[in-house]
Design an enzyme around this catalytic site. Structure first.
Site, short mmCIF file in Angstrom:
data_model
loop_
_atom_site.label_atom_id
_atom_site.label_comp_id
_atom_site.label_asym_id
_atom_site.label_seq_id
_atom_site.Cartn_x
_atom_site.Cartn_y
_atom_site.Cartn_z
N CYS A 12 45.33 42.74 43.69
CA CYS A 12 45.43 44.03 42.99
C CYS A 12 45.30 43.82 41.48
O CYS A 12 44.69 44.63 40.78
CB CYS A 12 46.76 44.70 43.31
N CYS A 62 40.88 46.23 51.16
CA CYS A 62 41.93 47.26 51.23
C CYS A 62 41.38 48.64 50.95
O CYS A 62 42.03 49.64 51.23
CB CYS A 62 43.06 46.94 50.26
FE1 FES Z 1 44.33 46.43 47.45
FE2 FES Z 1 46.50 46.70 46.06
S1 FES Z 1 46.36 46.57 48.22
S2 FES Z 1 44.48 46.78 45.36
#
Ligand code: FES
Length: 127
Positions: free
Chosen positions: A106, A37
């Protein structure tokens, strides 16, 4: 009941993050990123004796990452290093009132940053 994917606690910690910032001359520092991400968390520890006397974080990431980092700092402040090492992302997620499955990583990022910062401190101490 909260609307949307996040609990009220997650939204609160996202909107009012605890212990956000940095510590100059921190005793332990770590930066952990998630390549998928692209989010990054940096954690700073001030350690006296064997205890975390101060902790700050900076997260460039999603709401869940910021809330997880914020909750992590609250849970480890004042704890010994051994106690802090035992904190898992499951415990952080529980305190946040849960996270959507897609946001599991996360909370893992916050846990990884915590462990890496403690390891950084221990390495500097030659332990
Ligand atoms: Fe990657 Fe939250 S979407 S840390």
């Amino acid at each position: 009941m909260p609307q949307g994917p996040y609990s009220d606690t997650v939204i609160d910690h996202f909107e009012n993050p605890r212990n956000m910032g940095e510590i100059e001359e921190a005793d332990g520092v770590a930066e952990v990123g998630n390549p998928t991400c692209g989010d990054v968390t940096k954690l700073y520890l001030k350690i006296e004796g064997d205890r975390i006397v101060d902790v700050k974080f900076k997260t460039f990431g999603c709401a869940a990452a910021i809330a997880s980092s914020s909750m992590t700092t609250e849970l480890i402040k004042g704890k010994t290093l051994d106690e802090a090492m035992k904190l898992t992302n499951e415990t952080v997620t529980e305190h946040l009132g849960g996270l959507p499955p897609a946001k599991h990583h996360c909370s893992v990022m916050a846990e990884d940053a915590l462990r890496a910062a403690i390891e950084d401190y221990r390495k500097k101490q030659g332990k």
